[in-house]
Scaffold this motif. Structure first.
Motif, mmCIF file in Angstrom:
data_model
loop_
_atom_site.group_PDB
_atom_site.id
_atom_site.type_symbol
_atom_site.label_atom_id
_atom_site.label_comp_id
_atom_site.label_asym_id
_atom_site.label_seq_id
_atom_site.Cartn_x
_atom_site.Cartn_y
_atom_site.Cartn_z
ATOM 1 N N ARG A 1 2.405 8.225 -5.440
ATOM 2 C CA ARG A 1 1.839 8.511 -4.115
ATOM 3 C C ARG A 1 0.699 7.554 -3.806
ATOM 4 O O ARG A 1 0.599 7.030 -2.687
ATOM 5 N N GLN A 2 -0.154 7.318 -4.802
ATOM 6 C CA GLN A 2 -1.275 6.411 -4.572
ATOM 7 C C GLN A 2 -0.792 4.970 -4.372
ATOM 8 O O GLN A 2 -1.332 4.237 -3.531
ATOM 9 N N LEU A 3 0.211 4.559 -5.118
ATOM 10 C CA LEU A 3 0.749 3.204 -4.943
ATOM 11 C C LEU A 3 1.325 3.029 -3.548
ATOM 12 O O LEU A 3 1.163 1.974 -2.915
ATOM 13 N N LEU A 4 2.018 4.065 -3.044
ATOM 14 C CA LEU A 4 2.586 3.981 -1.693
ATOM 15 C C LEU A 4 1.481 3.885 -0.639
ATOM 16 O O LEU A 4 1.596 3.130 0.327
ATOM 17 N N GLU A 5 0.415 4.650 -0.824
ATOM 18 C CA GLU A 5 -0.708 4.607 0.118
ATOM 19 C C GLU A 5 -1.356 3.217 0.112
ATOM 20 O O GLU A 5 -1.722 2.672 1.171
ATOM 21 N N ILE A 6 -1.481 2.644 -1.076
ATOM 22 C CA ILE A 6 -2.080 1.302 -1.174
ATOM 23 C C ILE A 6 -1.214 0.289 -0.438
ATOM 24 O O ILE A 6 -1.705 -0.551 0.326
ATOM 25 N N TYR A 7 0.118 0.384 -0.641
ATOM 26 C CA TYR A 7 1.015 -0.558 0.023
ATOM 27 C C TYR A 7 0.980 -0.390 1.537
ATOM 28 O O TYR A 7 0.840 -1.371 2.287
ATOM 29 N N ASN A 8 1.119 0.842 2.018
ATOM 30 C CA ASN A 8 1.127 1.074 3.466
ATOM 31 C C ASN A 8 -0.199 0.695 4.111
ATOM 32 O O ASN A 8 -0.241 0.308 5.279
ATOM 33 N N GLY A 9 -1.280 0.795 3.368
ATOM 34 C CA GLY A 9 -2.582 0.430 3.914
ATOM 35 C C GLY A 9 -2.841 -1.050 3.906
ATOM 36 O O GLY A 9 -3.672 -1.550 4.664
ATOM 37 N N SER A 10 -2.117 -1.792 3.051
ATOM 38 C CA SER A 10 -2.337 -3.238 2.947
ATOM 39 C C SER A 10 -1.040 -3.946 2.574
ATOM 40 O O SER A 10 -0.934 -4.556 1.511
ATOM 41 N N PRO A 11 -0.035 -3.885 3.473
ATOM 42 C CA PRO A 11 1.287 -4.409 3.122
ATOM 43 C C PRO A 11 1.373 -5.927 3.038
ATOM 44 O O PRO A 11 2.364 -6.459 2.540
ATOM 45 N N GLY A 12 0.348 -6.646 3.531
ATOM 46 C CA GLY A 12 0.393 -8.102 3.499
ATOM 47 C C GLY A 12 -0.468 -8.722 2.421
ATOM 48 O O GLY A 12 -0.521 -9.948 2.311
ATOM 49 N N SER A 13 -1.123 -7.891 1.603
ATOM 50 C CA SER A 13 -2.000 -8.423 0.565
ATOM 51 C C SER A 13 -1.279 -8.508 -0.768
ATOM 52 O O SER A 13 -0.261 -7.845 -1.004
ATOM 53 N N LEU A 14 -1.831 -9.301 -1.669
ATOM 54 C CA LEU A 14 -1.247 -9.421 -3.004
ATOM 55 C C LEU A 14 -1.263 -8.080 -3.723
ATOM 56 O O LEU A 14 -0.278 -7.690 -4.358
ATOM 57 N N ILE A 15 -2.382 -7.350 -3.610
ATOM 58 C CA ILE A 15 -2.484 -6.058 -4.290
ATOM 59 C C ILE A 15 -1.498 -5.059 -3.699
ATOM 60 O O ILE A 15 -0.835 -4.305 -4.406
ATOM 61 N N GLY A 16 -1.373 -5.054 -2.347
ATOM 62 C CA GLY A 16 -0.436 -4.129 -1.711
ATOM 63 C C GLY A 16 0.998 -4.415 -2.131
ATOM 64 O O GLY A 16 1.771 -3.486 -2.426
ATOM 65 N N LEU A 17 1.386 -5.690 -2.168
ATOM 66 C CA LEU A 17 2.749 -6.040 -2.561
ATOM 67 C C LEU A 17 2.982 -5.790 -4.050
ATOM 68 O O LEU A 17 4.085 -5.400 -4.455
ATOM 69 N N TRP A 18 1.955 -5.998 -4.874
ATOM 70 C CA TRP A 18 2.099 -5.692 -6.304
ATOM 71 C C TRP A 18 2.295 -4.193 -6.499
ATOM 72 O O TRP A 18 3.141 -3.764 -7.299
ATOM 73 N N ALA A 19 1.526 -3.399 -5.743
ATOM 74 C CA ALA A 19 1.684 -1.944 -5.830
ATOM 75 C C ALA A 19 3.099 -1.530 -5.419
ATOM 76 O O ALA A 19 3.723 -0.667 -6.046
ATOM 77 N N ARG A 20 3.631 -2.146 -4.360
ATOM 78 C CA ARG A 20 4.999 -1.829 -3.940
ATOM 79 C C ARG A 20 6.012 -2.227 -5.010
ATOM 80 O O ARG A 20 6.987 -1.512 -5.274
ATOM 81 N N GLY A 21 5.798 -3.391 -5.645
ATOM 82 C CA GLY A 21 6.715 -3.826 -6.690
ATOM 83 C C GLY A 21 6.762 -2.864 -7.854
ATOM 84 O O GLY A 21 7.846 -2.526 -8.367
ATOM 85 N N VAL A 22 5.587 -2.389 -8.302
ATOM 86 C CA VAL A 22 5.537 -1.425 -9.397
ATOM 87 C C VAL A 22 6.198 -0.120 -8.974
ATOM 88 O O VAL A 22 6.961 0.496 -9.740
ATOM 89 N N LEU A 23 5.951 0.301 -7.737
ATOM 90 C CA LEU A 23 6.537 1.546 -7.232
ATOM 91 C C LEU A 23 8.056 1.439 -7.165
ATOM 92 O O LEU A 23 8.770 2.400 -7.508
ATOM 93 N N GLN A 24 8.579 0.300 -6.736
ATOM 94 C CA GLN A 24 10.031 0.123 -6.663
ATOM 95 C C GLN A 24 10.657 0.162 -8.048
ATOM 96 O O GLN A 24 11.771 0.691 -8.228
ATOM 97 N N MET A 25 9.945 -0.366 -9.064
ATOM 98 C CA MET A 25 10.472 -0.287 -10.417
ATOM 99 C C MET A 25 10.427 1.156 -10.937
ATOM 100 O O MET A 25 11.326 1.601 -11.636
ATOM 101 N N LEU A 26 9.369 1.885 -10.568
ATOM 102 C CA LEU A 26 9.256 3.273 -10.995
ATOM 103 C C LEU A 26 10.359 4.142 -10.401
ATOM 104 O O LEU A 26 10.955 4.984 -11.086
ATOM 105 N N LEU A 27 10.643 3.921 -9.094
ATOM 106 C CA LEU A 27 11.587 4.778 -8.382
ATOM 107 C C LEU A 27 13.003 4.211 -8.369
ATOM 108 O O LEU A 27 13.932 4.894 -7.921
ATOM 109 N N SER A 28 13.128 2.940 -8.792
ATOM 110 C CA SER A 28 14.438 2.271 -8.748
ATOM 111 C C SER A 28 15.041 2.300 -7.351
ATOM 112 O O SER A 28 16.240 2.551 -7.165
#
Length: 843
Positions: A476-503
C-alpha cells in the motif's frame, strides 16, 4: 597631392577610426567654378537608380567594419539619406536608412528624426508592413512623458476601433506592452488580463505565449490547463527547447510516459547546450521508457549514450598512451555519469534482472559516483555547497542500494566538513544504512519522524514492512509513493518493486490517459517539421529574368511559402528567424582572379507572421551589396552567378548553413551579359559619344573607359593618336553629362590618370551637390582639397558628409607625418597584375 595618393586614400578613407572631432571645414574660397556646360533638366531614371545603388552599397560597406564610431554611422546615414533624395519612393533605401538610424540611435545626433522619417515613408510605401506600423505607433506612445499617458495611449489602440484599424498582430504587441506596464506597476490582475488578450489576438506571438505559459500554468487548477498552455506556446514556436522540456517534464510528472518520451526526444533535436544538459535529457528519456514498462529500452538508451562517451574516452587514452594496444583500449570504459548510473541500478534492482547484472550495474555506478565526487572536490571546480551535494548524492546511492555502508558514512562525514548537515538528513541516512544492515527497528525509529516530508524515508519504511513480512502494508505504501510521484526515480523504483511483489502491471495514475489523448500526434508532427522543415515551408529564389545587362541592377525575389494550417511566426526567438543568408558563386569572363564574396544578410522582417497557406515575397537588389561592387569591376566580359539562400543559418567553415528549422534553396544560374568589345564596336562607340546632337549615354562612357583600361594592359594598341581620341571622348562626354550621371560616373570609371585628372579637377570645383557627394566619398586628396571650399554653400547634407571626411583626411595626414610618406604598393613585378585593382575602391 598625387593621384596615387588619392586612390590610396580610397582604400583607407572609411577604415581609420576613431576620427578626430571638432574640426571645421576650410572656409577660404579663392575661386568659383560654373556648373558643367550641359545642364539638362531631368535625369535618366535608370542612372538615377544606379547612383542610389552605388551610394547604398558604399554605406553598407561602411557599417560592415568591425570598429564603428559615431562618425562612421553619420557618414553612412547621410549617404543613404542622399540616396532617398534621388527617389523618395525607394522602399529598399528607406528600410536600410531605418536600420542604420536605429543602430545609431543615441550615438549620432539626428538619428531619432531619421528613424521617424524612415518609418513614415515605409508605412506610406508598404501599408502591409505590420512591423513598421507597430514601430511607428510605438514611437508615438514612447514620446508620452508619463507612464499613465503611455497606458492611456495604448488603451486607445486596444479599443475595438483601434484593433480594427491597426490589425490584430500589431494590437497583440501593444497588449503585451501594456501587460508589462501593469506588471511593473504591481497590478497583477491587469497584467494577467492584458497578457491573455495578447495571446488571444495573436496565438503565434512567441514572446507572449511563452510568458503566458510560464505565468498561467502555475495558476491552473489542473494539469490539463497547464498542458494546453504549453502546447500553445510550442506550436507558436516549435524551436523553443525550454518549452519542449517543460512540457515533457510535466507529462512525466503525471505519468503520461508516451508523450513525455516523445517530447524529450523532441528536446534532443533542439538542444545544443552541452554534455550536462544532454545527460539530463538522456536520463529523462530513460525514466519515461521505464515508466512505459519498457526497461530494456531505457537500458538501451543509457548504454548507447555510454558507448558514445567511450569513443571520446578511448581516443583520449590512445593519445595519452600510444603504447597501449587496440584490444587494451577497447576494454576500457568511461565512468558513467552518476545520474545515469543510478537510474541503471534502480532499473536492474526493481525488475527481473539477474544477480550478475545487478552486481555489474552497482559496481559501475559506485565507481562513477566516486570518480565524479573526487573530480569535483580535488579540482575545486565548484562551490563547497555543491561539493557537499555531490557527496550526499553518493551517500544516498551507497546507503540505499547497500553497496558499502562505510563508504556512505565516509561521504557524509566529508560533506559535513564542507557544509552543515541538519539532523534530519543525518537520521535519514542512518535509517537507510540500518535498514540495509537488517536493523529494522532502529531504522523505523530513525525514519518514522521524517515520513511526512521525505519520500526517501517513506520508501524506507515501506521496504521495512515488506522485509518484515507485512506485505500488504508495504505494498500500500509503495503504491502511494508511486501515485504521488510517478515521474521520479524513487516513484518508478517503488512501482517496480510493487510489480514484482504482486506479479502484475501497475497502471499509470488516473489523469495520465487524458493527458496522453490531449497531446496525441503533436510530438510526431513537430519532429517532422524540425527534421524536414520543407514540410512546413518552402523557400524559393525567383527572378524576373535570368539575363541582365551590364550595370543593370540585379533584382531577385525571395519567396517563403507557409505550408502549415497555422501562422508561421517570424521572430528572432523562432521559429523562423527574420534574417536570410545569401551565398554567391561568381565567375567572370576574362578576369584572371576572382576574390571571395562574403554572404549577404537579408531581412524578411516586414510582417510578424506568414498566414496559413500564404506567401511572403521579399524583393532584393543584389547590386546594393558586395556583389554589386564585384560585378561593376568587370562590366565587359560578362559574369555567371549562382545564388544559394539559407534560412535559420549558422556559420560552418565560413559558409552559411541551415540550423534548426532552416532550409536552403539554390536559384537558377544568372547571366550578366558582356559586350563583344571588337575594334569595330570600339570605333562605333567613340563615334556615338562624339555626336553632340544627342545626350551622351553614361553607361557607354563607362564601357569605353573600361575598354581603355583593358587596352592599356596590352601591347597591340595602334598608336597614341587612337588612345588620345578615346581619352578626349571620355572627358568631353563626361562634361556633357547631367548632375546624376556625373555623380554615378565618378563611382564606376576605372581610375586611370590619363582621363581622370581632368574629370576630377572638374568635380572638385563642381557646385552640384550629387557630384560633390560622390567626389567626397571616393576621391578626396587631403585637407587642402578644393572640394572643402566648394561645399561651404552646398546643402546641409553635403556639408555633413564633408565635415566627417575632412576629419578623416586630417587624421590620415597626421599619421603620414608620424610614420613617413604613405606609399601605395602595387603588385611586385613577378606577380600577375590584376587590372581591376586600378579602379577606385568603394569604402
Amino acid at each position: 597631392m598625387t593621384t596615387s595618393w588619392a586612390r590610396a586614400v580610397s582604400f583607407v578613407l572609411l577604415a581609420l577610426l576613431p576620427w578626430t572631432m571638432g574640426v571645421s571645414v576650410a572656409q577660404d574660397q579663392d575661386e568659383t567654378v560654373d556648373p558643367p556646360v550641359d545642364t539638362r533638366v531631368g535625369s535618366n531614371e535608370r542612372v538615377r537608380n544606379l547612383l542610389g545603388t552605388a551610394w547604398i552599397r558604399s554605406a553598407r560597406a561602411l557599417i560592415a567594419q568591425k570598429d564603428i564610431s559615431p562618425q562612421t554611422f553619420q557618414i553612412a546615414m547621410s549617404t543613404v539619406e542622399a540616396a532617398v533624395t534621388l527617389d523618395e519612393d525607394d522602399l529598399d533605401a528607406w528600410n536600410f536608412l531605418l536600420d542604420i538610424s536605429m543602430a545609431a540611435d543615441g550615438l549620432v545626433p539626428g538619428s531619432r528624426e531619421l528613424v521617424m522619417r524612415s518609418l513614415d515613408n515605409i508605412t506610406r510605401l508598404s501599408p502591409g508592413n505590420t512591423v513598421a506600423r507597430y514601430a511607428r505607433l510605438r514611437e508615438i506612445v514612447d514620446e508620452k512623458p508619463t507612464l499613465e499617458q503611455r497606458r492611456q495611449a495604448i488603451e486607445v489602440l486596444l479599443s475595438p476601433e483601434g484593433i480594427s484599424s491597426i490589425g490584430s498582430s500589431v494590437a497583440a504587441r501593444f497588449a503585451f506592452d501594456l501587460a508589462l506596464l501593469e506588471q511593473r506597476s504591481g497590478n497583477i490582475e491587469a497584467f494577467a488580463g492584458r497578457l491573455a488578450q495578447a495571446v488571444s489576438l495573436d496565438p503565434s506571438y512567441p514572446e507572449a505565449t511563452a510568458m503566458a505559459a510560464g505565468f498561467f500554468r502555475f495558476n491552473a487548477d489542473d494539469p490539463i490547463g497547464e498542458i494546453e498552455l504549453l502546447l500553445t506556446t510550442l506550436l507558436a514556436n516549435p524551436t523553443n527547447s525550454t518549452t519542449a522540456v517543460t512540457l515533457a517534464s510535466l507529462l512525466l510528472q503525471h505519468g503520461a510516459y508516451v508523450g513525455a518520451e516523445d517530447f524529450f526526444k523532441l528536446s534532443c533535436l533542439l538542444n545544443r547546450s552541452g554534455p550536462l544538459v544532454e545527460v539530463k535529457l538522456i536520463a529523462d528519456i530513460a525514466l519515461a521508457q521505464w515508466g512505459r514498462n519498457r526497461p530494456e529500452d531505457a537500458l538501451e538508451t543509457i548504454n548507447t549514450f555510454w558507448s558514445q562517451q567511450d569513443v571520446d574516452f578511448q581516443a583520449g587514452i590512445r593519445e595519452a598512451n600510444p603504447d597501449f594496444s587496440i584490444v587494451e583500449i577497447s576494454q576500457m570504459r568511461s565512468p558513467l555519469h552518476p545520474l545515469l548510473a543510478t537510474i541503471l541500478v534502480a532499473i536492474r534492482t526493481s525488475t527481473e534482472s539477474t544477480d550478475e547484472e545487478k552486481v555489474i550495474a552497482i559496481n559501475s555506478a559506485a565507481a562513477g559516483h566516486d570518480q565524479w565526487v573526487k573530480s569535483r572536490i580535488s579540482g575545486g571546480i565548484t562551490s563547497k555547497s555543491n561539493q557537499a551535494r555531490f557527496l550526499l548524492e553518493a551517500a544516498w546511492f551507497t546507503a540505499w542500494f547497500g553497496f558499502n555502508p562505510k563508504a556512505s558514512l565516509g561521504y557524509i562525514t566529508t560533506a559535513e566538513q564542507l557544509f552543515p548537515i541538519n539532523q534530519d538528513a543525518k537520521d535519514k541516512f542512518n535509517g537507510l544504512i540500518a535498514y540495509r544492515a537488517g536493523e529494522y527497528e532502529k531504522a523505523r525509529q530513525l525514519l518514522a519522524p521524517l515520513k511526512q516530508g521525505d519520500i526517501t524515508a517513506r520508501l524506507g519504511l515501506a521496504m521495512i514492512d515488506v522485509s518484515e513480512g507485512k506485505t500488504r502494508d508495504g505494498a500500500r505504501q509503495l503504491l502511494e509513493i508511486y501515485n504521488g510521484s510517478p515521474g521520479s526515480l524513487i516513484g518508478l523504483w517503488a512501482r517496480g518493486v510493487l510489480q514484482m511483489l504482486l506479479s502484475q502491471t501497475i497502471p499509470p495514475p488516473k489523469d495520465a490517459a487524458q493527458l496522453e489523448s490531449l497531446i496525441k500526434g503533436v510530438p510526431a508532427s513537430l519532429v517532422k517539421i524540425l527534421e524536414d522543415p520543407t514540410s512546413a515551408y518552402r523557400l524559393e529564389i525567383e527572378m524576373p529574368s535570368s539575363t541582365f545587362l551590364p550595370y543593370q541592377d540585379v533584382i531577385i525575389d525571395l519567396v517563403i511559402t507557409n505550408k502549415l494550417n497555422r501562422p508561421l511566426s517570424i521572430d528572432p526567438s523562432g521559429p523562423l528567424d527574420p534574417n536570410i543568408a545569401l551565398n554567391f558563386s561568381l565567375s567572370t569572363a576574362g578576369k584572371r582572379k576572382v576574390g571571395s564574396l562574403d554572404p549577404s544578410i537579408i531581412s524578411s522582417a516586414d510582417i510578424f507572421h506568414i498566414p496559413p497557406k500564404s506567401q511572403l515575397r521579399i524583393p532584393v537588389n543584389l547590386s546594393r551589396y558586395q556583389l554589386g561592387s564585384r560585378l561593376a569591376e568587370a562590366p565587359l566580359g560578362g559574369s555567371n552567378l549562382q545564388i544559394r539562400a539559407v534560412t535559420n543559418f549558422k556559420v560552418i567553415t565560413a559558409l552559411m548553413q541551415p540550423a534548426i528549422f532552416g532550409i536552403e534553396s539554390t536559384g537558377k544560374s544568372l547571366r550578366i551579359n558582356g559586350v563583344d568589345a571588337s575594334s569595330q564596336w570600339l570605333q562605333d562607340l567613340v563615334v556615338s559619344l562624339n555626336d553632340t546632337t544627342v545626350p551622351p549615354d553614361p553607361i557607354l562612357i563607362a564601357q569605353l573607359a573600361t575598354s581603355l583600361r583593358n587596352l592599356m594592359g596590352t601591347t597591340n594598341m595602334e598608336g597614341q593618336e587612337g588612345m588620345r581620341t578615346i581619352i578626349d571622348t571620355i572627358i568631353a562626354s563626361y562634361l556633357r553629362c547631367d548632375e546624376v550621371e556625373q555623380a554615378w560616373l565618378l563611382y564606376v570609371l576605372p581610375g586611370l590618370t590619363e582621363y581622370m585628372e581632368p574629370i576630377l579637377e572638374n568635380a572638385r570645383k563642381s557646385l552640384l551637390p550629387l557630384v560633390q557627394i560622390s567626389y567626397l566619398l571616393l576621391w578626396t586628396t587631403g585637407p587642402d582639397d578644393e572640394i572643402f571650399r566648394q561645399v561651404v554653400e552646398s546643402t546641409p547634407l553635403v556639408q555633413s558628409i564633408a565635415d566627417r571626411v575632412y576629419e578623416l583626411v586630417v587624421l590620415v595626414e597626421q599619421q603620414e607625418s608620424e610614420e613617413g610618406d604613405f606609399r601605395f604598393d602595387l603588385p611586385e613585378e613577378e606577380e600577375e597584375l590584376d587590372l581591376d585593382s586600378l579602379r577606385p575602391v568603394e569604402p
